[in-house]
Scaffold this motif. Structure first.
Motif, PDB file in Angstrom:
ATOM      1  N   ALA A  88       0.827  -1.210   0.000  1.00 26.09           N
ATOM      2  CA  ALA A  88       0.000   0.000   0.000  1.00 26.09           C
ATOM      3  C   ALA A  88       0.860   1.258   0.000  1.00 26.09           C
ATOM      4  N   VAL A  89       1.991   1.221   0.696  1.00 28.91           N
ATOM      5  CA  VAL A  89       2.926   2.350   0.673  1.00 28.91           C
ATOM      6  C   VAL A  89       3.436   2.579  -0.754  1.00 28.91           C
ATOM      7  N   VAL A  90       3.739   1.500  -1.463  1.00 32.71           N
ATOM      8  CA  VAL A  90       4.178   1.612  -2.857  1.00 32.71           C
ATOM      9  C   VAL A  90       3.094   2.268  -3.701  1.00 32.71           C
ATOM     10  N   PHE A  91       1.856   1.803  -3.548  1.00 29.24           N
ATOM     11  CA  PHE A  91       0.747   2.380  -4.312  1.00 29.24           C
ATOM     12  C   PHE A  91       0.651   3.873  -4.061  1.00 29.24           C
ATOM     13  N   LEU A  92       0.701   4.250  -2.802  1.00 31.26           N
ATOM     14  CA  LEU A  92       0.487   5.648  -2.443  1.00 31.26           C
ATOM     15  C   LEU A  92       1.669   6.527  -2.811  1.00 31.26           C
ATOM     16  N   GLU A  93       2.875   6.025  -2.601  1.00 28.29           N
ATOM     17  CA  GLU A  93       4.062   6.856  -2.794  1.00 28.29           C
ATOM     18  C   GLU A  93       4.411   7.075  -4.260  1.00 28.29           C
ATOM     19  N   SER A  94       4.400   6.019  -5.050  1.00 31.68           N
ATOM     20  CA  SER A  94       4.889   6.136  -6.424  1.00 31.68           C
ATOM     21  C   SER A  94       3.893   5.673  -7.471  1.00 31.68           C
ATOM     22  N   GLY A  95       2.783   5.091  -7.036  1.00 27.88           N
ATOM     23  CA  GLY A  95       1.865   4.521  -8.014  1.00 27.88           C
ATOM     24  C   GLY A  95       2.498   3.380  -8.791  1.00 27.88           C
ATOM     25  N   GLY A  96       3.458   2.678  -8.154  1.00 29.53           N
ATOM     26  CA  GLY A  96       4.106   1.557  -8.817  1.00 29.53           C
ATOM     27  C   GLY A  96       5.078   1.957  -9.911  1.00 29.53           C
ATOM     28  N   ARG A  97       5.651   3.169  -9.805  1.00 30.63           N
ATOM     29  CA  ARG A  97       6.602   3.650 -10.815  1.00 30.63           C
ATOM     30  C   ARG A  97       7.980   3.787 -10.168  1.00 30.63           C
ATOM     31  N   PRO A 106      16.761  14.540  -7.936  1.00 32.69           N
ATOM     32  CA  PRO A 106      16.684  13.356  -7.074  1.00 32.69           C
ATOM     33  C   PRO A 106      17.134  13.579  -5.635  1.00 32.69           C
ATOM     34  N   VAL A 107      17.488  14.805  -5.268  1.00 32.86           N
ATOM     35  CA  VAL A 107      17.684  15.067  -3.842  1.00 32.86           C
ATOM     36  C   VAL A 107      16.357  14.915  -3.113  1.00 32.86           C
ATOM     37  N   ALA A 108      15.241  15.095  -3.855  1.00 36.91           N
ATOM     38  CA  ALA A 108      13.893  14.963  -3.283  1.00 36.91           C
ATOM     39  C   ALA A 108      13.497  13.497  -3.226  1.00 36.91           C
ATOM     40  N   ALA A 109      12.289  13.247  -2.747  1.00 33.10           N
ATOM     41  CA  ALA A 109      11.782  11.879  -2.653  1.00 33.10           C
ATOM     42  C   ALA A 109      11.814  11.221  -4.022  1.00 33.10           C
ATOM     43  N   SER A 110      12.391  10.022  -4.065  1.00 33.47           N
ATOM     44  CA  SER A 110      12.615   9.354  -5.350  1.00 33.47           C
ATOM     45  C   SER A 110      12.415   7.856  -5.222  1.00 33.47           C
ATOM     46  N   GLY A 111      12.083   7.229  -6.349  1.00 33.53           N
ATOM     47  CA  GLY A 111      12.025   5.784  -6.419  1.00 33.53           C
ATOM     48  C   GLY A 111      10.685   5.203  -6.046  1.00 33.53           C
ATOM     49  N   LEU A 112      10.644   3.884  -5.977  1.00 37.01           N
ATOM     50  CA  LEU A 112       9.402   3.152  -5.775  1.00 37.01           C
ATOM     51  C   LEU A 112       8.716   3.523  -4.474  1.00 37.01           C
ATOM     52  N   ALA A 171      15.017  -0.271  -2.597  1.00 37.86           N
ATOM     53  CA  ALA A 171      14.081   0.722  -2.070  1.00 37.86           C
ATOM     54  C   ALA A 171      13.126   0.089  -1.068  1.00 37.86           C
ATOM     55  N   LEU A 172      12.603  -1.080  -1.397  1.00 37.48           N
ATOM     56  CA  LEU A 172      11.678  -1.767  -0.494  1.00 37.48           C
ATOM     57  C   LEU A 172      12.384  -2.196   0.784  1.00 37.48           C
ATOM     58  N   ALA A 173      13.612  -2.674   0.642  1.00 37.78           N
ATOM     59  CA  ALA A 173      14.373  -3.064   1.836  1.00 37.78           C
ATOM     60  C   ALA A 173      14.619  -1.851   2.725  1.00 37.78           C
ATOM     61  N   GLY A 174      14.918  -0.707   2.108  1.00 35.19           N
ATOM     62  CA  GLY A 174      15.128   0.511   2.887  1.00 35.19           C
ATOM     63  C   GLY A 174      13.859   0.958   3.597  1.00 35.19           C
ATOM     64  N   THR A 175      12.724   0.847   2.930  1.00 35.04           N
ATOM     65  CA  THR A 175      11.457   1.220   3.559  1.00 35.04           C
ATOM     66  C   THR A 175      11.146   0.332   4.747  1.00 35.04           C
ATOM     67  N   VAL A 176      11.377  -0.960   4.612  1.00 35.38           N
ATOM     68  CA  VAL A 176      11.122  -1.874   5.730  1.00 35.38           C
ATOM     69  C   VAL A 176      12.079  -1.577   6.881  1.00 35.38           C
ATOM     70  N   ARG A 177      13.333  -1.229   6.587  1.00 38.20           N
ATOM     71  CA  ARG A 177      14.254  -0.856   7.661  1.00 38.20           C
ATOM     72  C   ARG A 177      13.754   0.396   8.370  1.00 38.20           C
ATOM     73  N   TYR A 178      13.287   1.364   7.586  1.00 38.55           N
ATOM     74  CA  TYR A 178      12.752   2.586   8.201  1.00 38.55           C
ATOM     75  C   TYR A 178      11.584   2.244   9.120  1.00 38.55           C
ATOM     76  N   LEU A 179      10.626   1.492   8.611  1.00 40.26           N
ATOM     77  CA  LEU A 179       9.443   1.170   9.398  1.00 40.26           C
ATOM     78  C   LEU A 179       9.805   0.373  10.650  1.00 40.26           C
ATOM     79  N   THR A 180      10.788  -0.504  10.529  1.00 44.33           N
ATOM     80  CA  THR A 180      11.205  -1.301  11.687  1.00 44.33           C
ATOM     81  C   THR A 180      11.813  -0.411  12.760  1.00 44.33           C
ATOM     82  N   THR A 181      12.700   0.495  12.357  1.00 49.35           N
ATOM     83  CA  THR A 181      13.302   1.417  13.314  1.00 49.35           C
ATOM     84  C   THR A 181      12.248   2.333  13.925  1.00 49.35           C
TER      85      THR A 181
END
Length: 473
Positions: A88-97, A106-112, A171-181
């Protein structure tokens, strides 16, 4: 020709009217038993933007997002986070792009999963060579302008190698690390998700302002002791309730307070995409029909409409419609004298067009009294339109370019309009807060028109009827 009766007599004895006095306090004050219902309501109430703004439409966005499901499941393995949540985070953040950037740099929010360069480098230890990523981004844009798609794809592959945010797996691994922390620091999964947009520091400050602990209590301990779900913090803050926390949320100036509800909305969209695509397609059409979710609240194929004056009179006779009360000092709203002004052209009394269904009347009473309470305004909100029938709507279309040419929610008795003219900035801000709060509760949909705020009330607002209305004597 049908002889239409003026309102009164038996109709008035069956009518509902605001309680006198109105109950003290906020009729929608938070209760801890409501969390699950409020989460569902928030997902529905804040879901319209996902249907209206998803790149290429909600079906295309769901299709793109699902393509990353295997990577999502690999990323959440061993984390105790549900794949549905991260998807759902992927859907909301990037629309799967996976190559989208919030802007051109790319200093701003970037990626999936839309990770900031600073967050990636300093918090998540992701390999990001920002200078090379920027240079490649410029070259990719140039190749796309020239139509050299093969070169653009080779450049994107090179960018993934130097900027991990553009690599979906990393990107997904980084998001899960963020959420875990974040979950470790904040004590709850829902708060971790909120922080993905708001930031751990900002959310920590909100929680401390809300709970006002004595001393520096660790946040996870504070969250556990005070049972600080996001539903509680979000719905139990207002200008007059837990005001310091509300003030900080307002000062953030973005939509981070509603982020969690939109993640839940995205999760529901993905569930429907897999399990009930016909229902998702139906909702997509309903949300696309208007600039708000009003047709999702009351679909045209399932909602009673009033075709003509005879239909309206029967609704009054049967107690389906209820008159607007005249007590502006107590209720905080008044009836525009022009309401129902076209009735004479149809040979009908204006009073026929000055009423609402019980749910809509209860919401109007709540809005008027709550805005007055929050703002201290002496001038009431002005209600310019309530119920109509199709014949009246047809006359209105000839003179008012804003009048809808198809299904109008006014012809159901669930809609009313409030003039965009306020006594003060405080009254306008209070009205905006109440509109946003009721939307997040799934009780209304609203849209800003040139002269008025158009409000459609959900059937679920029935919960307010027994609290705020009673049979008129």
């Amino acid at each position: 020709m049908v002889a239409l009766r003026a309102l009164g007599g038996d109709e008035a004895t069956r009518a509902l009217a605001p309680r006198d006095p109105l109950p003290a306090g906020d009729a929608l004050a938070y209760e801890s038993s409501q969390d699950e219902d409020l989460e569902r309501a928030g997902a529905f109430g804040l879901g319209h933007a996902l249907y209206a703004k998803s790149p290429g439409g909600v079906m295309a966005t769901a299709r793109r997002t699902e393509a990353f499901r295997p990577l999502v499941e690999a990323a959440v393995e061993g984390s105790d986070f549900e794949a549905d949540l991260v998807e759902a985070v992927v859907f909301l953040e990037s629309g799967g792009r996976p190559d989208v950037i919030a802007g051109d740099d790319p200093v701003a929010a970037s990626g999936l999963t839309q990770i900031l360069a600073e967050t990636a480098q300093n918090f998540l230890a992701m390999p990001v060579d920002l200078d090379r990523s920027r240079a490649l981004t410029v070259r990719i844009a140039g190749a796309e302008r020239r139509g050299d798609l093969a070169l653009a794809e080779r450049l994107r592959a090179r960018r993934r190698a130097v900027d991990a945010r553009f690599d979906p797996g990393q990107a997904l691994a980084g998001t899960v690390r963020y959420l875990t922390t974040a979950r470790e620091r904040l004590g709850r999964e829902d708060l971790a998700v909120v922080s993905y947009h708001m930031g751990i520091g900002n959310l920590t400050n909100v929680l401390r302002l809300y709970a006002a602990p004595e001393g520096e209590v660790p946040v996870p301990e504070l969250v556990e002791d005070e049972e600080l779900s996001w539903a509680r913090v979000f719905f139990d803050t207002a200008p007059d309730r837990n005001a310091p926390a509300h003030g900080l949320l307002a000062r953030l100036g973005d939509d981070s307070p509603t982020y969690y509800w939109r993640v839940l909305a995205a999760a529901e969209i993905m569930r429907l995409y897999r399990d009930d695509p016909e229902r998702l397609a139906e909702l997509d059409l309903l949300h696309a029909a208007k600039a708000s979710a009003e047709e999702a609240l009351h679909p045209p194929f399932a909602t009673e409409r009033f075709a003509d004056g005879a239909d309206l009179q029967r609704a009054w006779d049967d107690g389906v419609l209820h008159p607007l009360p005249p007590d502006e000092t107590r209720l905080g709203f008044t009836v525009d004298p022009s309401m129902g002004e076209l009735a004479g052209r149809l040979g009908r009394p204006r009073g026929l067009y000055r009423g609402l269904r019980a749910e809509a009347l209860a919401v109007l009473v709540y809005v008027g009294s709550r805005v007055r309470e929050l703002s201290g305004a002496s001038r009431p909100l002005q209600v310019t339109s309530t119920v109509r029938d199709d014949e009246y709507q047809g006359l209105l279309r000839a003179t008012n370019p804003e009048a809808t040419h198809r299904y109008s929610l006014h012809t159901t008795g669930y809609a009313f309009d409030v003039r965009r003219r306020y006594e003060s900035g405080e009254q306008a801000q209070a009205f905006q807060f109440v509109l946003d709060d009721l939307t997040a509760r799934g009780l209304i949909a609203w849209v800003r028109e040139p002269a008025a705020i158009h409000v459609t009330v959900a059937s679920e607002a029935e919960e307010l009827v027994s609290q705020l209305l009673e049979r008129a004597s």
